[in-house]
Design an enzyme around this catalytic site. Structure first.
Site, short mmCIF file in Angstrom:
data_model
loop_
_atom_site.label_atom_id
_atom_site.label_comp_id
_atom_site.label_asym_id
_atom_site.label_seq_id
_atom_site.Cartn_x
_atom_site.Cartn_y
_atom_site.Cartn_z
N HIS A 71 0.87 -1.10 0.07
CA HIS A 71 -0.08 -0.01 0.09
C HIS A 71 0.88 1.23 0.23
O HIS A 71 0.24 2.45 -0.09
CB HIS A 71 -1.04 -0.20 1.19
CG HIS A 71 -0.60 -0.03 2.43
ND1 HIS A 71 -0.09 -0.73 3.44
CD2 HIS A 71 -0.11 1.35 3.10
CE1 HIS A 71 0.37 -0.06 4.59
NE2 HIS A 71 0.39 1.12 4.35
N ASP A 137 0.10 -7.68 1.72
CA ASP A 137 0.39 -6.41 1.81
C ASP A 137 2.06 -5.97 1.53
O ASP A 137 2.59 -5.64 2.61
CB ASP A 137 0.06 -5.35 2.96
CG ASP A 137 0.06 -3.91 2.70
OD1 ASP A 137 0.36 -3.61 1.76
OD2 ASP A 137 -0.10 -3.50 3.82
N SER A 232 4.49 1.97 8.15
CA SER A 232 4.10 0.78 7.29
C SER A 232 5.41 0.26 6.67
O SER A 232 6.22 0.91 5.97
CB SER A 232 3.13 1.34 6.09
OG SER A 232 1.80 1.58 6.54
#
Length: 280
Positions: A71, A137, A232
């Site tokens: 992402h 992810d 992230s």
């Protein structure tokens, strides 16, 4: 973390979000401490070449490859390694252009784009909120040239077995330290936070998104410690072994009985090695 539903398309992976429902995939360290300098020598920082700094973290898994979150996908990235204080002019680091990016083919990019679009309505919101699956992810990023390994820059080995529930873990990143901030003010110095690996069954009771066998959940029953906006793609290390990368979680970060969600690296070792072997 991916602040799920709130990232504008032009800032994919940055954690900068407009107001919206509290369904989030975010990235930041809350309730942690400043890591000892260069104690996490595999930690990478993704930045945009246009000057927007500190959008995601990453992990050096090969002298020419960094693993991060799918992402965080975007154009014109630079990657910094060997960094501790991203605001210090005296902190030496190595900086690289990204020559190629490879998101995991099973990651649901359509769902991500829908989440970030201006066309989000009740129908799409139901599709996103009711058991949305953000598995896999991951994204591999190839550096323009190999890094120079030293005390501040090291490769982190891939796991050879799964972690156990109850394992003592830690995560790291330059993300926000404010669990309620939607603008994600990021810390200058690399932060670490201690977490405990929790069962996926317990985790699934805390989140509306699907918790799969390709995910790990880590946090504390009492909350207050978590990764959050800006972290992230950074590493989750359990009992000294690289086991996860920061993916998504709740808003605000660090809610009681609401662990953060991480990609299970053990489930993806073959894919990581295949990408390196095929494209190096």
């Amino acid at each position: 973390y991916l602040l799920l539903l709130c990232l504008p398309l032009t800032l994919m992976g940055t954690g900068a979000v407009p107001p919206g429902p509290s369904i989030e995939i975010h990235p930041r360290i809350v309730g942690g401490w400043e890591c000892d300098k260069h104690s996490q020598p595999w930690q990478a920082l993704l930045t945009f070449t246009n000057g927007l700094d500190g959008v995601c973290g990453g992990v050096l898994v090969h002298p020419q490859w960094v693993l991060t979150a799918a992402h965080c996908i975007g154009d014109n990235y630079k990657i910094k390694l060997g960094l501790h204080d991203r605001f210090s002019k005296d902190d030496p680091f190595q900086e690289f252009q990204v020559s190629a990016s490879f998101p995991h083919p099973s990651y649901n990019m359509r769902l991500l784009k829908l989440l970030l679009s201006d066309e989000l309505n009740d129908t799409y919101y139901d599709e996103i909120s009711l058991g949305a699956d953000f598995s896999h992810d991951l994204m591999m990023m190839q550096l323009e040239k190999p890094v120079q390994l030293n005390d501040a820059v090291q490769v982190l080995d891939l796991p050879t077995q799964e972690p156990q529930v109850g394992s003592k873990c830690h995560a790291s990143g330059w993300g926000s330290m404010d669990p309620y901030s939607r603008n994600f003010p990021r810390t200058g110095k690399l932060q670490c936070v201690d977490l405990t690996l929790m069962s996926n069954n317990e985790c699934s009771r805390s989140h509306i998104f699907k918790i799969t066998d390709d995910m790990l959940c880590a946090g504390h029953i009492k909350g207050r410690k978590d990764t959050c906006g800006g972290d992230s793609g950074g590493p989750l290390i359990c009992d000294g072994v690289f086991q996860g990368t920061t993916s998504w979680g709740s808003y605000p970060c660090g809610k009681p009985r609401t662990p953060g969600v991480y990609v299970k690296i053990f489930s993806h070792v073959d894919w990581i090695r295949e990408i390196i072997a095929t494209h190096s």
